[in-house]
Design an enzyme around this catalytic site. Structure first.
Site, PDB file in Angstrom:
ATOM      1  N   ASP A 143       0.518  -0.767   0.393  1.00  0.00           N
ATOM      2  CA  ASP A 143       0.021   0.016  -0.233  1.00  0.00           C
ATOM      3  C   ASP A 143       1.152   1.612   0.151  1.00  0.00           C
ATOM      4  O   ASP A 143       0.919   2.592   1.145  1.00  0.00           O
ATOM      5  CB  ASP A 143      -0.888   0.255   1.150  1.00  0.00           C
ATOM      6  CG  ASP A 143      -0.139  -0.122   2.329  1.00  0.00           C
ATOM      7  OD1 ASP A 143       0.993  -0.403   2.393  1.00  0.00           O
ATOM      8  OD2 ASP A 143      -0.882   0.214   3.452  1.00  0.00           O
ATOM      9  N   ASP A 189       7.302   3.473   3.195  1.00  0.00           N
ATOM     10  CA  ASP A 189       8.234   2.619   3.332  1.00  0.00           C
ATOM     11  C   ASP A 189       8.181   1.356   2.470  1.00  0.00           C
ATOM     12  O   ASP A 189       9.199   0.547   1.901  1.00  0.00           O
ATOM     13  CB  ASP A 189       8.798   1.695   4.786  1.00  0.00           C
ATOM     14  CG  ASP A 189       7.025   1.689   5.582  1.00  0.00           C
ATOM     15  OD1 ASP A 189       5.669   2.176   5.218  1.00  0.00           O
ATOM     16  OD2 ASP A 189       6.932   0.253   6.319  1.00  0.00           O
ATOM     17  N   ASP A 190       6.875   1.110   2.188  1.00  0.00           N
ATOM     18  CA  ASP A 190       6.086   0.152   1.212  1.00  0.00           C
ATOM     19  C   ASP A 190       7.033   0.234  -1.030  1.00  0.00           C
ATOM     20  O   ASP A 190       7.971  -0.363  -1.105  1.00  0.00           O
ATOM     21  CB  ASP A 190       4.933   0.875   0.287  1.00  0.00           C
ATOM     22  CG  ASP A 190       4.229   0.099   1.615  1.00  0.00           C
ATOM     23  OD1 ASP A 190       3.417  -1.300   1.845  1.00  0.00           O
ATOM     24  OD2 ASP A 190       3.557   0.894   2.181  1.00  0.00           O
ATOM     25  N   ASN A 233      -2.135   2.595   3.255  1.00  0.00           N
ATOM     26  CA  ASN A 233      -2.205   4.479   3.698  1.00  0.00           C
ATOM     27  C   ASN A 233      -2.589   5.027   3.128  1.00  0.00           C
ATOM     28  O   ASN A 233      -2.217   6.205   3.683  1.00  0.00           O
ATOM     29  CB  ASN A 233      -0.504   4.261   3.459  1.00  0.00           C
ATOM     30  CG  ASN A 233       0.861   3.047   3.935  1.00  0.00           C
ATOM     31  OD1 ASN A 233      -0.057   3.219   5.663  1.00  0.00           O
ATOM     32  ND2 ASN A 233       1.913   2.499   4.066  1.00  0.00           N
ATOM     33  N   THR A 261       3.035  -6.405   2.824  1.00  0.00           N
ATOM     34  CA  THR A 261       2.935  -4.781   3.436  1.00  0.00           C
ATOM     35  C   THR A 261       2.198  -3.745   4.115  1.00  0.00           C
ATOM     36  O   THR A 261       2.594  -2.385   3.855  1.00  0.00           O
ATOM     37  CB  THR A 261       4.365  -4.333   2.664  1.00  0.00           C
ATOM     38  OG1 THR A 261       4.048  -3.949   2.023  1.00  0.00           O
ATOM     39  CG2 THR A 261       5.356  -5.302   2.850  1.00  0.00           C
ATOM     40  N   ASN A 269       1.629   1.054  17.734  1.00  0.00           N
ATOM     41  CA  ASN A 269       2.080   2.170  17.250  1.00  0.00           C
ATOM     42  C   ASN A 269       0.654   3.172  17.029  1.00  0.00           C
ATOM     43  O   ASN A 269       0.717   4.296  16.803  1.00  0.00           O
ATOM     44  CB  ASN A 269       3.278   2.276  15.305  1.00  0.00           C
ATOM     45  CG  ASN A 269       2.595   1.661  14.468  1.00  0.00           C
ATOM     46  OD1 ASN A 269       1.741   1.276  14.993  1.00  0.00           O
ATOM     47  ND2 ASN A 269       2.997   1.680  14.079  1.00  0.00           N
ATOM     48  N   GLU A 275      -0.906  -1.988  15.854  1.00  0.00           N
ATOM     49  CA  GLU A 275       0.319  -2.096  14.796  1.00  0.00           C
ATOM     50  C   GLU A 275      -0.341  -1.218  13.891  1.00  0.00           C
ATOM     51  O   GLU A 275      -2.169  -2.288  13.733  1.00  0.00           O
ATOM     52  CB  GLU A 275       1.401  -2.937  14.753  1.00  0.00           C
ATOM     53  CG  GLU A 275       2.473  -2.533  12.940  1.00  0.00           C
ATOM     54  CD  GLU A 275       1.774  -2.590  12.080  1.00  0.00           C
ATOM     55  OE1 GLU A 275       1.968  -1.860  11.199  1.00  0.00           O
ATOM     56  OE2 GLU A 275       1.024  -3.538  11.687  1.00  0.00           O
ATOM     57  N   PHE A 276       0.068  -0.681  12.386  1.00  0.00           N
ATOM     58  CA  PHE A 276      -0.868  -0.043  11.742  1.00  0.00           C
ATOM     59  C   PHE A 276      -1.773  -1.242  10.920  1.00  0.00           C
ATOM     60  O   PHE A 276      -3.047  -1.728  10.863  1.00  0.00           O
ATOM     61  CB  PHE A 276      -1.080   1.017  10.716  1.00  0.00           C
ATOM     62  CG  PHE A 276      -1.028   1.146   9.345  1.00  0.00           C
ATOM     63  CD1 PHE A 276      -3.055   2.325  10.060  1.00  0.00           C
ATOM     64  CD2 PHE A 276      -0.978   0.984   8.438  1.00  0.00           C
ATOM     65  CE1 PHE A 276      -3.608   1.797   9.120  1.00  0.00           C
ATOM     66  CE2 PHE A 276      -1.992   1.404   7.450  1.00  0.00           C
ATOM     67  CZ  PHE A 276      -3.676   2.281   7.640  1.00  0.00           C
ATOM     68  N   ASN A 277      -0.798  -2.561  10.329  1.00  0.00           N
ATOM     69  CA  ASN A 277      -1.144  -3.186   9.593  1.00  0.00           C
ATOM     70  C   ASN A 277      -2.459  -3.931   9.963  1.00  0.00           C
ATOM     71  O   ASN A 277      -3.453  -4.448   9.097  1.00  0.00           O
ATOM     72  CB  ASN A 277      -0.157  -3.822   8.934  1.00  0.00           C
ATOM     73  CG  ASN A 277       0.689  -3.159   7.954  1.00  0.00           C
ATOM     74  OD1 ASN A 277       0.138  -1.968   7.507  1.00  0.00           O
ATOM     75  ND2 ASN A 277       1.467  -3.032   7.173  1.00  0.00           N
ATOM     76  N   HIS A 317      10.600  -0.500   7.975  1.00  0.00           N
ATOM     77  CA  HIS A 317       9.494  -1.799   8.284  1.00  0.00           C
ATOM     78  C   HIS A 317       9.377  -2.774   7.094  1.00  0.00           C
ATOM     79  O   HIS A 317       9.761  -3.756   8.148  1.00  0.00           O
ATOM     80  CB  HIS A 317       8.038  -1.344   8.524  1.00  0.00           C
ATOM     81  CG  HIS A 317       7.375  -0.325   9.821  1.00  0.00           C
ATOM     82  ND1 HIS A 317       7.922  -0.601  10.880  1.00  0.00           N
ATOM     83  CD2 HIS A 317       7.650   1.545   9.844  1.00  0.00           C
ATOM     84  CE1 HIS A 317       7.351   1.054  11.543  1.00  0.00           C
ATOM     85  NE2 HIS A 317       6.582   2.155  10.821  1.00  0.00           N
ATOM     86  N   ASP A 318       8.574  -2.007   6.190  1.00  0.00           N
ATOM     87  CA  ASP A 318       8.159  -2.665   4.813  1.00  0.00           C
ATOM     88  C   ASP A 318       9.571  -3.158   3.893  1.00  0.00           C
ATOM     89  O   ASP A 318       9.726  -4.397   3.911  1.00  0.00           O
ATOM     90  CB  ASP A 318       7.663  -2.118   4.185  1.00  0.00           C
ATOM     91  CG  ASP A 318       5.574  -1.761   4.865  1.00  0.00           C
ATOM     92  OD1 ASP A 318       5.792  -2.745   5.726  1.00  0.00           O
ATOM     93  OD2 ASP A 318       5.338  -1.179   4.002  1.00  0.00           O
TER      94      ASP A 318
HETATM   95  C1  BDR Z   1       3.260  -0.263   8.627  1.00  0.00           C
HETATM   96  O1  BDR Z   1       2.260   1.065   8.231  1.00  0.00           O
HETATM   97  C2  BDR Z   1       2.354   1.844   7.125  1.00  0.00           C
HETATM   98  O2  BDR Z   1       2.278   2.828   7.195  1.00  0.00           O
HETATM   99  C3  BDR Z   1       3.583   1.387   6.515  1.00  0.00           C
HETATM  100  O3  BDR Z   1       3.558   1.247   5.287  1.00  0.00           O
HETATM  101  C4  BDR Z   1       3.930  -0.055   7.208  1.00  0.00           C
HETATM  102  O4  BDR Z   1       3.506  -1.306   6.047  1.00  0.00           O
HETATM  103  C5  BDR Z   1       4.402  -0.187   9.932  1.00  0.00           C
HETATM  104  O5  BDR Z   1       3.190   0.224  10.962  1.00  0.00           O
HETATM  105 CA    CA Z   2       2.707  -0.500   4.632  1.00  0.00          CA
END
Ligand code: BDR
Ligand code: CA
Length: 337
Positions: free
Chosen positions: A17, A21-22, A46, A132, A166, A172-174, A247-248
Site C-alpha cells: 500500500d 516504506d512500501d 496508507n 506490507t 504504533n 500496529e497499523f497494518n 518497516h516494509d
Molecule cells: C506499517 O504501516 C504503514 O504505515 C507502513 O507502510 C507499514 O507497512 C507500519 O506500521
Molecule cells: Ca505498508
C-alpha cells in the site's frame, strides 16, 4: 533481478500500500538478486486504493520494473472502518518526491485473482507472499481459494509486534487496519513470519544511514532520500524518532536473507475485540517450539506439542539490512525516470 549466484532466486509477490516504506520495499524486491518479483498487488491502507495503486505504478517506473503484472485489490477492510494514516504518509500516500507518470499498465484483474493465478501456475511451495499493508487481500485469497493455501510457500508479513503498537498502545497499523483479515491469515495452515515493530523499530533511517545511501549517487538513491525526508519528518513530529523505521523493506530483506532476523516459532493470535487492544498480536511465548534462542525461554520439546506454523521476529541484524539495501540500489543504478 535475476540471481547471479548458482541458487535460483526466491519467487515473491509483493502485496503493498505505497506508502514510503512500501516504495523502498519495492525497490529492494526488484534490486535484490536473491529475489524474483513476480507481481505487485495493492490494498487500501496508507491511502485509498486508487492512490496507493497509482503510487505503486509510479514507483515501478522509478525502479525500472517492467514486464510483471500490477493489480489492485481490496478498497476496504473486511469488517471495521477504514483507517488512513495521512499524518504519516501525506495526502498522496507518498508525499515528498515528485512522482513520475506511471508507465506500467494496471491489469484488468482483481489482486486476489492474480495471486491465485500465480500460485496455481508455479510449483507448490515455490512462491512466498510478502504483505506490507493490511491483510485484506490475503485473507480474501484464503477464503476464495482454500485449495491453493497449501501451495503458498509462506507469508512473510510486516505487521504487529509483541511489545508495542504504533496506532494504539497495543496495535500496529497494518493489523489494526483490518484485524479480522489478520486473524484469518494467522489462523491458516501456511507458514507465517511476522516482521513486527519489535524489529522494525531497530532499523531507523537516521541521517548517517541516509548519507550512505545518497553516496550511491544515482537518481533512484536520491528518490529514496526524498522519501525518507518526508517520512522522517512525520516520524519526528508524531513520535519523536531520530529516523523513520524501515518497516516494509525489512519484510522483503527477511526473505532475501533470512539470517537478518532471529525468529521464534510460537502461536500468534490477533485480538479482534477488546476495549483497548483491538488489532493487537498476542504471541504465546509459553509455547515456543525449539529454536535458536539461547535463553531457551519457554522452549518445549514435548513430542505431543504440535509446532506452530507462525513465527515472530525478535531480533534483527541492522547492519546486514543496510548492506542489502545499498547493494540493491547499486545494482539498480540510474533509471533516468
Ligand atoms: C506499517 O504501516 C504503514 O504505515 C507502513 O507502510 C507499514 O507497512 C507500519 O506500521
Ligand atoms: Ca505498508
Amino acid at each position: 533481478m535475476n540471481a547471479d549466484s548458482t541458487s535460483p532466486a526466491q519467487k515473491i509477490i509483493l502485496d503493498c500500500d505505497p506508502g514510503h516504506d512500501d516504495a523502498i520495499a519495492m525497490l529492494l524486491a526488484h534490486g535484490n538478486p536473491n529475489l524474483e518479483l513476480l507481481a505487485v498487488t495493492t490494498v487500501a491502507g496508507n491511502q485509498t486504493l486508487e492512490k496507493v495503486t497509482t503510487n505503486a505504478r509510479a514507483v515501478a517506473r522509478v525502479a525500472g520494473i517492467t514486464g510483471i503484472p500490477f493489480a489492485a485489490g481490496a478498497s476496504r477492510p473486511l469488517v471495521g472502518p477504514q483507517l488512513i494514516p495521512d499524518e504519516i504518509h501525506g495526502d498522496s500516500g507518498l508525499d515528498g518526491p515528485q512522482l513520475p507518470e506511471p508507465s506500467v499498465p494496471l491489469e484488468d484483474i482483481h489482486a486476489v485473482n492474480l495471486i491465485a493465478q500465480i500460485i496455481s501456475e508455479n510449483e507448490p511451495g515455490s512462491v512466498v507472499i510478502i504483505p506490507t499493508g493490511s491483510l485484506t487481500n490475503i485473507a480474501l485469497f484464503a477464503r476464495m481459494y482454500p485449495q491453493l493455501v497449501e501451495r503458498v510457500g509462506g507469508i512473510t508479513l510486516m505487521g504487529g509486534g509483541h511489545h508495542t503498537g504504533n496506532m494504539t498502545p497495543a496495535a500496529e497499523f497494518n493489523i489494526l487496519a483490518d484485524p479480522e483479515a489478520a486473524a484469518i491469515v494467522f489462523e491458516e495452515s501456511w507458514p507465517v513470519t511476522m516482521v513486527g515493530l519489535d524489529v522494525t523499530h531497530q532499523v531507523l533511517a537516521v541521517p548517517e544511514r541516509m548519507d550512505q545511501l545518497k553516496a550511491i549517487g544515482t537518481d533512484v538513491a536520491q528518490f529514496i532520500a526524498e522519501l525518507v525526508e518526508f517520512f522522517g519528518a512525520s516520524y519526528m513530529k508524531e513520535r519523536n524518532y531520530p529516523g523513520p523505521p524501515m518497516h516494509d523493506p525489512l519484510a522483503v530483506a527477511a526473505v532475501a536473507d533470512p539470517s537478518i532476523l532471529r525468529t521464534v516459532r510460537a502461536p500468534i493470535y490477533v485480538e479482534t475485540q477488546g476495549q483497548h487492544a483491538r488489532g493487537q498480536t498476542i504471541v504465546d511465548f509459553r509455547r515456543t517450539w525449539s529454536h535458536n534462542d539461547p535463553s531457551g525461554l519457554g522452549v518445549t520439546d514435548d513430542p505431543d506439542f504440535e509446532a506452530p506454523n507462525t513465527a515472530v521476529a525478535v531480533d534483527v541484524d541492522a547492519e546486514k539490512f543496510w548492506d542489502l539495501l545499498v547493494d540493491a540500489l547499486t545494482r539498480i543504478g540510474n533509471t533516468n525516470f
